[in-house]
Design an enzyme around this catalytic site. Structure first.
Site, short mmCIF file in Angstrom:
data_model
loop_
_atom_site.label_atom_id
_atom_site.label_comp_id
_atom_site.label_asym_id
_atom_site.label_seq_id
_atom_site.Cartn_x
_atom_site.Cartn_y
_atom_site.Cartn_z
N GLU A 12 0.85 -1.20 0.00
CA GLU A 12 0.00 0.00 0.00
C GLU A 12 0.88 1.25 0.00
OE1 GLU A 12 -3.36 1.96 3.01
OE2 GLU A 12 -1.93 0.47 3.73
N CYS A 17 -5.26 -2.91 2.96
CA CYS A 17 -5.03 -2.81 4.40
C CYS A 17 -6.27 -3.17 5.22
CB CYS A 17 -4.52 -1.41 4.74
SG CYS A 17 -3.76 -1.32 6.38
N LYS A 50 -9.74 2.07 -2.86
CA LYS A 50 -10.16 1.58 -1.54
C LYS A 50 -11.56 2.09 -1.21
CE LYS A 50 -8.48 1.04 3.19
NZ LYS A 50 -7.46 1.44 4.19
#
Length: 526
Positions: free
Chosen positions: A276, A389, A339
């Site tokens: 990330e 994440c 995301k």
């Protein structure tokens, strides 16, 4: 319960105070953390819940039951998420006392869910006049599960250390493809309730039920819910080990970019993935030709490259994204996964709280939200579905993406990929805990999970939730492996958390009907 016979002439012992029960519950909550990674003593999790349930059953009233639950939740959260202190103090420049207070306040807030669960159980017992078996096998496991599920979505959710994660390697793991992590939590709570019946006249029923439950869990681990699809792919997962203090430092960015470019182009693979925000600047801020050079390498070697980096949309809104570079250019040539489930304060700012992000000096702290359902990235015979994440804490969302493709007659992703930067939390228990969460996603979906992280844990997990390859933490390295994609639908993919919610609701309904039948029986006798 069975109690010891006491001498009637002996002086009576004073009843145990609510404060003493709260202290016992808080210690039990803290001990429960040892059931999770990296420790893995999963029976402690069941014993810990058993202690909580026992204290609540002995509570003098509903308020006392709620306070006992609150103490347990505080002990659990303070011990299990103490690593947040590292991110706030060491990397967020927050004063040590304020960071410690912030962790304590979070623990007190998260404990409210346990307080509500135990308060609700105590209230139902008082209102319905329930027997001990009805409380321990029906009401307490149901209220525990319902409020744990609520914690996973209310105010965007914080499902870290959900009960079921402690059982990714226990006999209960066989139920994960059916009822998911919250379902395993319900089964663990049911086991804890059964422990309290070992001195009750129903002890043989409770013991037999637990043995049957765990035998079924072991048997289910041999059920093949999914099957191999296509040919295996070769993967290279990069672990940059970039220090968090330097990651966004303008003087360090160029060196990190060169390091990642060198690591990506050092050897071909079907899929090469970075962590990330491996690239910390926007595409137009990159050195001239940076992405073009990666695209040229992709075309020359047939490698698909996935790079974690921020991107902008047409409205100049930031996104935390994974940008894919494909060898055939069919994705334009750049694929994007943006995301969807953002971290409060770290990636989006609740109204009125921008001052907190400013105080923490969080880079890119207010981002846009990607679509709930996004297309996977094609890699030869496989379809790879990224998540970034914190997103892999939400199993129902990953399962929902797989189910959406299935409902629309499309091929579902066959491989899951998590890219993370957990350097914010140092070398703490957050790293193995996050790996354990990824293992649960593999169990639920029957698909391998790849993890490319900055400082750890970079790993390859198979479709049974078993870690096949793992890099040592806090080292700059590359994990190379061959991965077989899996197709097919598990019950959890198709139904998500609906099954466990239905089971919890059914348990409460059964308790109510038993209570009503008992009242009618007493009325008939009178």
């Amino acid at each position: 319960m069975r109690f010891r016979r006491v001498d009637p002439n002996a002086p009576a012992k004073p009843p145990r105070s609510t404060w003493a029960r709260m202290l016992t519950a808080a210690i039990a909550g803290a001990v429960a953390v040892l059931a999770f990674a990296p420790f893995g003593y999963w029976p402690l999790q069941i014993l810990s819940l058993g202690v909580l349930f026992y204290q609540v059953l002995r509570a003098s009233n509903v308020k006392a039951g709620a306070l006992i639950g609150w103490a347990y939740g505080f002990g659990w959260c303070a011990a299990g998420t103490h690593w947040l202190y590292i991110s706030m103090h060491r990397y967020g420049d927050m004063a040590a006392p304020i960071a410690a207070i912030a962790v304590a306040l979070l623990a007190l807030l998260m404990a409210i869910y346990v307080a509500l669960a135990m308060g609700a159980a105590a209230w139902l017992r008082q209102r319905w006049v329930l027997s001990l078996p009805a409380m321990t096998l029906l009401v307490l496991p149901a209220t525990w599960t319902l409020f744990e599920w609520t914690r996973g979505w209310l105010f965007t959710g914080f499902p870290w250390l959900a009960t079921g994660y402690a059982h990714n390697a226990s006999p209960l793991a066989g139920f994960a493809p059916i009822v998911g992590a919250y379902g395993l939590g319900w089964l663990a709570a049911l086991s804890a309730g059964a422990l309290l019946l070992l001195t009750h006249r129903t002890r043989w029923f409770a013991l037999g039920g637990v043995i049957a439950l765990y035998a079924a869990g072991i048997g289910l681990q041999y059920v093949a819910w999914t099957h191999p699809v296509g040919r295996p792919i070769t993967v290279r997962l990069l672990q940059g080990n970039v220090p968090q203090q330097q990651k966004f430092d303008p003087g360090f960015v160029l060196g990190a970019l060169q390091m990642y470019q060198s690591a990506i182009t050092s050897a071909p693979a079907d899929l090469i993935a970075t962590p990330e925000t491996a690239v910390t600047v926007l595409p137009h801020q990159l050195p001239p030709g940076y992405l073009d050079n990666l695209a040229a390498y992709s075309q020359q070697t047939g490698s698909t490259i996935l790079v974690g980096m921020p991107v902008l949309d047409e409205q100049q809104r930031f996104y935390n994204a994974a940008v894919g570079i494909t060898p055939n250019g069919t994705e334009g040539p750049y694929y994007q996964y943006r995301k969807h489930h953002l971290v409060p304060f770290g990636e989006f700012v609740p109204p009125g709280l921008h001052w907190f992000v400013a105080m923490m000096a969080i880079p890119l702290g207010d981002m846009g939200r990607g679509a709930e359902v996004q297309s996977p990235l094609p890699v030869r015979d496989q379809l790879v579905l990224p998540n970034i994440c914190y997103e892999d804490l939400f199993g129902e969302e990953i399962a929902g993406q797989l189910a959406s493709a299935h409902r629309h007659g499309k091929q579902s992703a066959s491989v899951l990929l998590n890219i993370s930067n957990l350097a914010w939390f140092g070398d703490s228990i957050a790293i193995p805990q996050h790996l354990q969460i990824s293992q649960m996603r593999s169990l639920e979906t029957g698909r391998p999970m790849l993890r490319s992280t900055n400082t750890g844990a970079t790993a390859v997990i198979d479709g049974k939730g078993v870690v096949q390859s793992l890099l040592p933490p806090e080292q700059q390295a590359t994990l190379a492996a061959k991965v077989q994609g899996m197709g097919g639908m598990t019950p959890y993919i198709l139904y998500g958390n609906k099954l466990v919610l239905a089971l919890a609701a059914l348990a409460l309904l059964t308790a109510f009907l038993l209570s009503r039948a008992a009242r009618r029986g007493r009325a008939a006798q009178q």
